[in-house]
Design a protein around this motif. Structure first.
Motif, mmCIF file in Angstrom:
data_model
loop_
_atom_site.group_PDB
_atom_site.id
_atom_site.type_symbol
_atom_site.label_atom_id
_atom_site.label_comp_id
_atom_site.label_asym_id
_atom_site.label_seq_id
_atom_site.Cartn_x
_atom_site.Cartn_y
_atom_site.Cartn_z
ATOM 1 N N ALA A 122 -4.704 4.682 2.215
ATOM 2 C CA ALA A 122 -5.246 3.440 1.645
ATOM 3 C C ALA A 122 -6.581 3.119 2.315
ATOM 4 C CB ALA A 122 -4.259 2.294 1.846
ATOM 5 N N PRO A 169 -4.435 -8.018 -7.337
ATOM 6 C CA PRO A 169 -3.093 -7.448 -7.462
ATOM 7 C C PRO A 169 -2.470 -7.117 -6.112
ATOM 8 C CG PRO A 169 -4.685 -6.297 -8.867
ATOM 9 C CD PRO A 169 -5.469 -7.222 -8.004
ATOM 10 N N GLY A 195 -1.260 -5.188 -3.127
ATOM 11 C CA GLY A 195 -1.755 -3.937 -2.549
ATOM 12 C C GLY A 195 -3.262 -3.771 -2.643
ATOM 13 N N GLY A 213 -5.498 -5.390 -1.028
ATOM 14 C CA GLY A 213 -6.138 -5.492 0.286
ATOM 15 C C GLY A 213 -6.419 -6.910 0.766
ATOM 16 N N THR A 228 -5.220 -7.392 4.301
ATOM 17 C CA THR A 228 -6.045 -6.530 5.158
ATOM 18 C C THR A 228 -7.391 -7.207 5.433
ATOM 19 O OG1 THR A 228 -4.952 -4.614 4.191
ATOM 20 C CG2 THR A 228 -7.026 -4.212 5.354
HETATM 21 N N1 LIG Z 1 0.264 -1.920 8.683
HETATM 22 C C1 LIG Z 1 0.073 -1.095 7.644
HETATM 23 N N2 LIG Z 1 0.230 0.240 7.761
HETATM 24 C C2 LIG Z 1 0.026 1.069 6.726
HETATM 25 N N3 LIG Z 1 -0.340 0.670 5.489
HETATM 26 C C3 LIG Z 1 -0.506 -0.655 5.312
HETATM 27 C C4 LIG Z 1 -0.301 -1.592 6.368
HETATM 28 N N4 LIG Z 1 -0.552 -2.839 5.887
HETATM 29 C C5 LIG Z 1 -0.882 -2.682 4.586
HETATM 30 N N5 LIG Z 1 -0.865 -1.375 4.248
HETATM 31 C C6 LIG Z 1 -1.201 -0.816 2.911
HETATM 32 O O1 LIG Z 1 -2.510 -1.256 2.580
HETATM 33 C C7 LIG Z 1 -2.597 -1.648 1.225
HETATM 34 C C8 LIG Z 1 -3.091 -3.078 1.109
HETATM 35 O O2 LIG Z 1 -2.128 -3.948 1.681
HETATM 36 P P1 LIG Z 1 -2.359 -5.519 1.765
HETATM 37 O O3 LIG Z 1 -1.164 -6.097 2.457
HETATM 38 O O4 LIG Z 1 -3.686 -5.803 2.350
HETATM 39 O O5 LIG Z 1 -2.373 -5.910 0.218
HETATM 40 P P2 LIG Z 1 -2.282 -7.364 -0.459
HETATM 41 O O6 LIG Z 1 -3.353 -7.402 -1.497
HETATM 42 O O7 LIG Z 1 -2.279 -8.421 0.574
HETATM 43 O O8 LIG Z 1 -0.863 -7.259 -1.183
HETATM 44 P P3 LIG Z 1 0.275 -8.370 -1.516
HETATM 45 O O9 LIG Z 1 -0.288 -9.224 -2.609
HETATM 46 O O10 LIG Z 1 1.416 -7.540 -1.999
HETATM 47 O O11 LIG Z 1 0.576 -9.122 -0.252
HETATM 48 C C9 LIG Z 1 -1.204 -1.409 0.634
HETATM 49 O O12 LIG Z 1 -1.225 -0.170 -0.017
HETATM 50 C C10 LIG Z 1 -0.310 -1.392 1.834
HETATM 51 O O13 LIG Z 1 0.813 -0.571 1.615
#
Ligand SMILES: Nc1ncnc2c1ncn2[C@@H]1O[C@H](COP(=O)(O)OP(=O)(O)OP(=O)(O)O)[C@@H](O)[C@H]1O
Length: 254
Positions: free
Chosen positions: A23, A42, A44, A46, A49
């Motif tokens: 990712a 959506p 995942g 980010g 992150t």
């Molecule tokens: N600590 C981690 N280790 C490995 N992969 C991770 C980690 N945290 C997140 N990911 C991966 O990074 C990508 C983005 O995750 P993130 O949590 O930032 O998404 P999000 O937009 O906040 O999603 P959601 O709306 O489901 O909370 C995903 O594919 C997730 O599986």
């Protein structure tokens, strides 16, 4: 510090690259000082992150994170002028409400008279007066998030990161909590990054929207454009899939 004396600080991600294995993420964005920006996209894409990079729980592989013009890319979370509230687990379960709030003032809970007065005022402000001796498990979900907001108040940092803080609450309570955030923002003027999946929540309090897709920023702009139906096509598609069911119901002939 803004012209009206409120504390706020612009947040900038300057060509930030990051990855979790496969990712990958690339963020280039500016969050205006003193504004509430909804971070949407959506699952995942980010969103968490991005917030973790600003908070310092993750470090960029390249690029810089700037807060109020200062490069904090290598600073640990505690050294950044930031508070963060998550969906849950914001509180220490063995500490009372007032001690959980006190941590925002002093990590060792060595509290001065001024600190105690600030804690008491924050509990009053967030509707928790009288509950200061309770443990988190003796509170409702909404009250626990109020404690987290009271801690934000006593920390008094210029940047507030909210990662779906009210997602597990019902619609009426969510609206109350959002109004409380809007009030606190009105008083303190901090820069707020607010991750939410709920368009109506973003519309209620956000000035700007940052929309993420596949680990990058796909669109940004004023909230009024995004929610007037004139926003970017990718965002409209995302919103359509979010509340498509209620629209279908509304469209049924009577
Ligand atoms: N600590 C981690 N280790 C490995 N992969 C991770 C980690 N945290 C997140 N990911 C991966 O990074 C990508 C983005 O995750 P993130 O949590 O930032 O998404 P999000 O937009 O906040 O999603 P959601 O709306 O489901 O909370 C995903 O594919 C997730 O599986």
């Amino acid at each position: 510090m803004s012209a009206n004396g409120h504390k706020s600080a612009a947040v900038q991600l300057d060509d930030v690259a990051f990855s979790y294995g496969e990712a990958t993420f690339r963020f280039d964005a500016a969050f205006p000082a003193g504004a509430i920006t909804a971070v949407m996209g959506p699952s995942g894409s980010g969103k968490s992150t991005l917030l973790n990079l600003v908070a310092g729980f993750e470090a960029p592989q390249s690029g810089r994170v700037l807060i109020d013009g200062v490069d904090v890319s290598k600073a640990p979370p505690a050294a950044r002028p930031v508070s963060m509230v998550f969906q849950e687990n914001n509180l220490f379960s063995h500490l009372s409400v007032e001690r959980n709030v006190g941590l925002g003032r002093s990590p060792s809970l060595k509290l001065t008279a001024d600190d105690r007065a600030a804690i008491s005022a924050a509990l009053e402000r967030t509707g928790l007066a009288g509950k200061q001796k309770r443990l988190p498990r003796e509170l409702s979900g909404g009250e626990r998030q109020r404690v987290a907001l009271a801690r934000v108040l006593v920390r008094d940092r210029p940047v507030l990161l909210l990662d779906e803080p009210f997602a597990s609450l019902g619609p009426a309570l969510r609206a109350d909590m959002l109004d409380l955030v809007a009030d606190l923002h009105g008083e303190k003027g901090m820069t707020v990054l607010f991750v939410t999946h709920q368009p109506q929540d973003a519309e209620r309090i956000a000035d700007h929207v940052v929309f993420l897709e596949d680990g990058a920023i796909a669109a940004t702009g004023p909230a009024r454009d995004f929610f007037a139906g004139t926003g970017p096509e990718a965002f409209q598609r995302y919103i359509g899939t979010q509340d498509g069911r209620s629209r279908d119901v509304a469209r049924k002939p009577t």
